[in-house]
Design a protein around this motif. Sequence first.
Motif, PDB file in Angstrom:
ATOM      1  N   ARG A 153       0.829  -1.212   0.000  1.00 15.49           N
ATOM      2  CA  ARG A 153       0.000   0.000   0.000  1.00 15.49           C
ATOM      3  C   ARG A 153       0.857   1.254   0.000  1.00 15.49           C
ATOM      4  NH1 ARG A 153      -4.357   2.340  -1.916  1.00 15.49           N
ATOM      5  NH2 ARG A 153      -5.367   3.787  -0.454  1.00 15.49           N
ATOM      6  N   LEU A 154       1.940   1.254   0.794  1.00 17.56           N
ATOM      7  CA  LEU A 154       2.837   2.408   0.828  1.00 17.56           C
ATOM      8  C   LEU A 154       3.517   2.609  -0.522  1.00 17.56           C
ATOM      9  CD1 LEU A 154       4.518   1.962   4.322  1.00 17.56           C
ATOM     10  CD2 LEU A 154       2.822   3.658   3.674  1.00 17.56           C
ATOM     11  N   ASN A 155       3.897   1.501  -1.170  1.00 17.64           N
ATOM     12  CA  ASN A 155       4.510   1.613  -2.497  1.00 17.64           C
ATOM     13  C   ASN A 155       3.531   2.163  -3.521  1.00 17.64           C
ATOM     14  OD1 ASN A 155       6.849   0.545  -1.440  1.00 17.64           O
ATOM     15  ND2 ASN A 155       6.379  -1.550  -2.073  1.00 17.64           N
ATOM     16  N   GLN A 156       2.256   1.810  -3.376  1.00 21.40           N
ATOM     17  CA  GLN A 156       1.250   2.275  -4.321  1.00 21.40           C
ATOM     18  C   GLN A 156       0.961   3.762  -4.128  1.00 21.40           C
ATOM     19  OE1 GLN A 156      -2.532   0.332  -3.878  1.00 21.40           O
ATOM     20  NE2 GLN A 156      -3.534   1.526  -5.472  1.00 21.40           N
ATOM     21  N   ILE A 157       0.848   4.175  -2.873  1.00 18.50           N
ATOM     22  CA  ILE A 157       0.519   5.571  -2.596  1.00 18.50           C
ATOM     23  C   ILE A 157       1.741   6.458  -2.785  1.00 18.50           C
ATOM     24  CG2 ILE A 157      -0.235   7.181  -0.813  1.00 18.50           C
ATOM     25  CD1 ILE A 157      -1.892   4.947   0.388  1.00 18.50           C
ATOM     26  N   GLY A 158       2.863   6.066  -2.155  1.00 17.27           N
ATOM     27  CA  GLY A 158       4.101   6.824  -2.278  1.00 17.27           C
ATOM     28  C   GLY A 158       4.139   8.092  -1.446  1.00 17.27           C
ATOM     29  N   SER A 159       3.037   8.509  -0.902  1.00 18.34           N
ATOM     30  CA  SER A 159       3.001   9.734  -0.115  1.00 18.34           C
ATOM     31  C   SER A 159       1.733   9.731   0.714  1.00 18.34           C
ATOM     32  CB  SER A 159       3.031  10.968  -1.020  1.00 18.34           C
ATOM     33  OG  SER A 159       2.765  12.146  -0.284  1.00 18.34           O
ATOM     34  N   CYS A 160       1.765  10.518   1.777  1.00 20.82           N
ATOM     35  CA  CYS A 160       0.561  10.643   2.606  1.00 20.82           C
ATOM     36  C   CYS A 160      -0.502  11.499   1.921  1.00 20.82           C
ATOM     37  CB  CYS A 160       0.919  11.233   3.965  1.00 20.82           C
ATOM     38  SG  CYS A 160       1.698  12.869   3.869  1.00 20.82           S
ATOM     39  N   ILE A 161      -0.116  12.213   0.861  1.00 17.82           N
ATOM     40  CA  ILE A 161      -1.073  13.020   0.102  1.00 17.82           C
ATOM     41  C   ILE A 161      -1.472  12.247  -1.153  1.00 17.82           C
ATOM     42  CG2 ILE A 161      -1.480  15.209  -1.085  1.00 17.82           C
ATOM     43  CD1 ILE A 161       0.608  16.480   0.643  1.00 17.82           C
ATOM     44  N   PRO A 162      -2.731  11.892  -1.343  1.00 15.98           N
ATOM     45  CA  PRO A 162      -3.148  11.163  -2.537  1.00 15.98           C
ATOM     46  C   PRO A 162      -2.827  11.952  -3.798  1.00 15.98           C
ATOM     47  CG  PRO A 162      -4.891  11.147  -0.885  1.00 15.98           C
ATOM     48  CD  PRO A 162      -3.849  12.116  -0.412  1.00 15.98           C
ATOM     49  N   PRO A 163      -2.576  11.270  -4.920  1.00 20.27           N
ATOM     50  CA  PRO A 163      -2.230  11.975  -6.173  1.00 20.27           C
ATOM     51  C   PRO A 163      -3.271  12.999  -6.591  1.00 20.27           C
ATOM     52  CG  PRO A 163      -1.780   9.622  -6.362  1.00 20.27           C
ATOM     53  CD  PRO A 163      -2.501   9.808  -5.074  1.00 20.27           C
ATOM     54  N   ALA A 164      -4.557  12.680  -6.433  1.00 24.04           N
ATOM     55  CA  ALA A 164      -5.603  13.625  -6.837  1.00 24.04           C
ATOM     56  C   ALA A 164      -5.534  14.897  -6.004  1.00 24.04           C
ATOM     57  CB  ALA A 164      -6.975  12.971  -6.709  1.00 24.04           C
ATOM     58  N   ALA A 165      -5.311  14.743  -4.698  1.00 25.17           N
ATOM     59  CA  ALA A 165      -5.211  15.925  -3.842  1.00 25.17           C
ATOM     60  C   ALA A 165      -3.957  16.723  -4.157  1.00 25.17           C
ATOM     61  CB  ALA A 165      -5.212  15.497  -2.376  1.00 25.17           C
ATOM     62  N   ARG A 166      -2.861  16.032  -4.494  1.00 19.12           N
ATOM     63  CA  ARG A 166      -1.632  16.724  -4.842  1.00 19.12           C
ATOM     64  C   ARG A 166      -1.816  17.560  -6.112  1.00 19.12           C
ATOM     65  NH1 ARG A 166       3.366  15.798  -3.135  1.00 19.12           N
ATOM     66  NH2 ARG A 166       2.724  13.851  -2.148  1.00 19.12           N
ATOM     67  N   ALA A 167      -2.529  16.990  -7.105  1.00 14.52           N
ATOM     68  CA  ALA A 167      -2.773  17.721  -8.341  1.00 14.52           C
ATOM     69  C   ALA A 167      -3.662  18.936  -8.097  1.00 14.52           C
ATOM     70  CB  ALA A 167      -3.412  16.786  -9.373  1.00 14.52           C
ATOM     71  N   ALA A 168      -4.639  18.791  -7.193  1.00 19.07           N
ATOM     72  CA  ALA A 168      -5.527  19.910  -6.890  1.00 19.07           C
ATOM     73  C   ALA A 168      -4.802  21.029  -6.155  1.00 19.07           C
ATOM     74  CB  ALA A 168      -6.715  19.418  -6.066  1.00 19.07           C
TER      75      ALA A 168
END
Length: 237
Positions: free
Chosen positions: A140-155
């Motif tokens: 799961r950590l490898n899939q996420i890579g960060s505590c901020i989800p990709p969609a939230a990071r893009a926003a």
Amino acid sequence: MDRREIAALLAYIGRLDPRSIRTDEGEARDQLAQWNELLGDVPMATPHGWDARVAARQHYRASPYPIQPADVVRPWESYRRNRLALHCDPTPSADPDDQAAWTAELVGTRHAVATGMAQPAQARAITSSQEGINPRLQARLNQIGSCIPPAARAALAPFRPARAAREAAVAQGLPDALSVRCEWCLAPVGEPCRSRRIGPNDGVRAITPRATPHPGRLDLASQQAQHTEQAQQPALA
């Protein structure tokens, strides 16, 4: 400890330090009563790491003075605090609508951990070490890579352009410009470069952060990355 255990502890201490031995019957009785009064809630030993005899031995290894009850109580209190600091309350099995049972189970679990009768539930530690990490958690950590989800990071990217540019550069394999100090605007490591607005009298009127680093900072980061790679390469025989 009960009176029998206190007597055993005092006998052990007497072997370490003959000065603590009371030959007079009255003095020995008073000593036993005093220690029993002050150490009545301190166990002789627990299944998980506490032993009053070890505390007494550690005292004499570090101090030339005769031991006092407080010299056993202090390590015991420290032991309790350290165990509770490692403990993360698990969800009680009691019905959450039964407030009394819910609270009683929480208190009972904490008491068992603090007194060394149970091991701390270290839920906080599952991401602090890679030793023995759960394979599902690691995936799961490898899939996420960060505590901020990709969609939230893009926003959030439009609201923090310097951070977005830095992440995009790192994702493309480029050196991280913010890993070095900018020699042009003197921005420290981790901070974005700054643009200076000069007034008519050559005074700085305002300083605003830049979305992109200065070219010199990029060159410096590239040079540092190259030096790091060369240093990591094994020396040729």
